[in-house]
Design an enzyme around this catalytic site. Structure first.
Site, PDB file in Angstrom:
ATOM      1  N   HIS B 113     -11.535  -4.864  21.093  1.00  0.00           N
ATOM      2  CA  HIS B 113     -12.644  -5.291  21.977  1.00  0.00           C
ATOM      3  C   HIS B 113     -13.956  -5.323  21.225  1.00  0.00           C
ATOM      4  O   HIS B 113     -14.067  -4.961  20.075  1.00  0.00           O
ATOM      5  CB  HIS B 113     -12.731  -4.117  23.005  1.00  0.00           C
ATOM      6  N   ASP B 190      -9.806   3.659  20.029  1.00  0.00           N
ATOM      7  CA  ASP B 190     -10.762   3.366  21.162  1.00  0.00           C
ATOM      8  C   ASP B 190      -9.650   3.319  22.333  1.00  0.00           C
ATOM      9  O   ASP B 190      -8.567   2.611  22.465  1.00  0.00           O
ATOM     10  CB  ASP B 190     -11.065   1.695  21.024  1.00  0.00           C
ATOM     11  N   GLN B 193      -8.382   1.746  27.415  1.00  0.00           N
ATOM     12  CA  GLN B 193      -7.496   1.320  28.206  1.00  0.00           C
ATOM     13  C   GLN B 193      -6.192   2.483  28.207  1.00  0.00           C
ATOM     14  O   GLN B 193      -5.295   1.900  28.605  1.00  0.00           O
ATOM     15  CB  GLN B 193      -6.945   0.023  27.818  1.00  0.00           C
ATOM     16  N   LYS B 216     -13.341   3.695  33.767  1.00  0.00           N
ATOM     17  CA  LYS B 216     -11.910   3.129  33.919  1.00  0.00           C
ATOM     18  C   LYS B 216     -11.234   3.994  34.348  1.00  0.00           C
ATOM     19  O   LYS B 216      -9.781   3.760  34.650  1.00  0.00           O
ATOM     20  CB  LYS B 216     -11.862   2.356  32.548  1.00  0.00           C
ATOM     21  N   CYS B 357     -14.334  -9.882  26.325  1.00  0.00           N
ATOM     22  CA  CYS B 357     -14.961  -9.367  25.236  1.00  0.00           C
ATOM     23  C   CYS B 357     -13.973  -9.005  23.891  1.00  0.00           C
ATOM     24  O   CYS B 357     -14.122  -7.995  23.432  1.00  0.00           O
ATOM     25  CB  CYS B 357     -15.707  -7.530  25.778  1.00  0.00           C
TER      26      CYS B 357
END
Lengths: 167, 401
Positions: B113, B190, B193, B216, B357
């Site tokens: 991202h 990261d 997700q 999220k 993104c």
């Protein structure tokens, strides 16, 4: 999906004329506006087609007040402009979703690059890189306009074309 | 098993005629989380770590209890969890907090991202980093030997996504972390997700940093977190300093506090962090395994049915088993934004369109700089919503594409 297009697909589409209408599209239109009972149709009367399958979707009110909904930079290119407007009436105002069918089948041929989905109630025009969409309830949107002035010029042009075609 | 109908009642946004398929961008927030935040504003609206009066004490207690809940949710210790705004802020903290030297190598992947990409491009400009990007194949799969080749003795940090926000593919984080540590490199993940959708244990992953966003995972916007391994905190500088971060200040000196507080300058997002704690509890009470199983069922249905849509290009792994509930695609002859507008107008279906993104991935790997449509599912989505989505998409492809 419970659309007029689906309802049309359940009509015999024989265009026989026995019901007194020139075509099944006209018959569907008159049935939807309450002017023709289904048993006028020979196919339905004889049971060759099942009218019980036909549900006419109710026309929806325009969800937003007439006017400019927003003027924003394009999500894909901030130098360009996206504008959405809500018109006082949608294409369904007079004759139901049917008008998307006539736009698609009859008048649309005069507008290059026009794509119409009567089942979804969406018309789409591409013009010199700009994308214009009209939705059945009277919303219109332009993406990739060169500026605000360009956006409204293109929108009013498309409005004249589409509404002249259907009303 | 998960009772979707009962879960849907918790989400006030889910009204008749709304089909929310954009949880990858931001998830919806359930009532129990909203209520906990309202409770803060109604009952103990005070600053944390400052006042001696009862409301302030309670605010501090609730805020710290939230920290503990969130830390436990990712298998971290409470002193290892820093409460920030989101993954982006967390990753920025890493890029600015690790003391890089000129020539240090940092290894990323093509699937990052922008949040985990642009920060390293800027760090390269600032500190003279040697930036290496590991490529995957078009479906999103990596070859571990490419990581072996990229990670050398000069590598200071490997920073990779846990799950791609475009392709939905899971990256081999554990294996890469092992490779990186063998070369003496640090590992940042990261997890924006992954945390919302599967059980994450930072210890098991073997990472040194782990960034994630609360919005999220059923939390409110403006609250997220960063795990920094306890013994590493001495060597990682804060992004901001100021109130709350210091132990002592004089005219010509300041001494930073130890633990997560040194990274949390100023009044934190108190209500939001308490909300995020409630979100962690909410997800735990449903069970992360149940949530992943449910999402997998939705993914299977989606991957079974999407090929029905004429002229559809779907990106990412073809097997449902290899992907999270994220589906990026394009309809031939139609811009992604037009597809998204048509889905919204025709059936109230909300999906993301554009570059998500992740421009390097869209341009280099997929060759679709103009973007794609992305639908994604979460615990509150149903099989019938997936069916409605595929039916509507088919109609769009057949009529206006």
């Amino acid at each position: 999906m419970n659309s007029i297009f689906e309802a049309y697909s359940k009509f015999p589409r024989a265009d026989c004329g026995y019901c007194g209408n020139p075509s099944c599209i006209t018959a569907l239109r008159r049935y939807c506006s309450g002017e023709m009972p289904l048993d006028k149709c020979l196919f339905f009367r004889t049971g060759a087609f099942d009218p019980g399958l036909i549900h006419y979707p109710a026309a929806r009110d325009s969800p937003s007040k007439p006017g400019i909904s927003y003027i924003n930079p394009c999500p894909s290119d901030a130098k360009m402009v996206t504008v959405e407007v809500s018109l006082a009436s949608g294409m369904h105002a007079k004759h139901g979703y049917y008008d998307m069918i006539s736009l698609d089948r009859i008048f649309g041929r005069f507008i290059p690059s026009l794509k119409v989905s009567p089942s979804l109630g969406i018309a789409r025009i591409e013009h010199d890189g700009r994308a214009i969409m009209a939705f059945k309830e009277g919303r219109m949107l332009i993406r990739r306009a060169l500026g605000e002035e360009d956006a409204f010029m293109q929108l009013s042009r498309a409005m004249r074309q589409l509404w002249a075609a259907v009303n | 098993m998960l009772n979707v109908e009962a879960i849907r009642k918790d989400f006030p946004f889910l009204k008749e005629g709304r089909v929310y398929l954009d949880s990858t961008a931001s998830s919806l927030t359930p009532d129990p989380v909203i209520q906990r935040m309202i409770e803060y504003y109604h009952d103990y609206r005070a600053n944390v770590g400052r006042g001696i009066y009862r409301a302030s004490q309670r605010a501090t207690d609730e805020f710290e209890a939230a920290r503990e809940r969130i830390a436990r949710f990712i298998g971290a210790g409470r002193d290892e969890l820093i409460l920030l705004r989101n993954s982006t802020e967390a990753l920025n903290l890493i890029a600015n907090g690790v003391q890089f030297k000129r020539g240090d190598r940092v290894v990323l992947t093509i699937q990052e991202h922008h949040s985990n990409f642009v920060i390293w491009q800027r760090a390269k400009e600032r500190f003279g980093l040697d930036l290496r990007i590991v490529n995957s194949d078009r479906q999103g799969f990596f070859n571990l030997s490419d990581f072996e080749a990229a990670i050398d003795g000069k590598t200071r940090l490997v920073s990779i996504a846990h799950v791609s926000n475009v392709l939905g593919v899971r990256l081999p984080v554990k294996e890469v972390a092992k490779l990186a540590h063998e070369q003496g490199s640090l590992v940042a993940v990261d997890g924006a997700q992954s945390v919302p959708h599967t059980r994450v244990d930072v210890g098991d992953l073997g990472c040194d940093f782990f960034a994630f966003s609360g919005h999220k995972m059923c939390g409110p916007t403006g609250a997220g977190g960063l795990f920094i391994r306890g013994d590493l905190q001495e060597r990682v500088a804060p992004l901001c300093v100021g109130g709350g971060t210091i132990e002592d200040v004089g005219i010509d000196y300041y001494r930073l506090r130890r633990g997560p507080y040194k990274y949390e300058a100023g009044t934190p997002a108190i209500a939001e962090s308490i909300g995020l704690g409630a979100a962690a509890d909410y997800l735990s009470s449903i069970g992360m395994q149940n949530i992943s199983d449910h999402e997998h069922a939705l993914t299977r249905r989606m991957m079974d049915r999407l090929p029905e849509v004429p002229g559809l290009n779907i990106y990412g792994p073809p097997n449902a088993g290899d992907r999270a509930g994220i589906f990026s695609f394009n309809v031939q002859g139609m811009n992604s934004h037009d597809v998204a507008l048509a889905l919204d107008s025709a059936a109230g279906i909300m999906v993301r369109s554009g570059h998500h993104c992740a421009l390097p991935l869209m341009k280099e790997l997929l060759g679709v700089a103009e973007g794609s449509v992305r639908a994604s599912v979460y615990l509150y989505n149903t099989l019938s919503e997936v069916d409605l989505f595929v039916d509507t998409l088919s109609e769009i492809a057949k009529t206006i594409a």
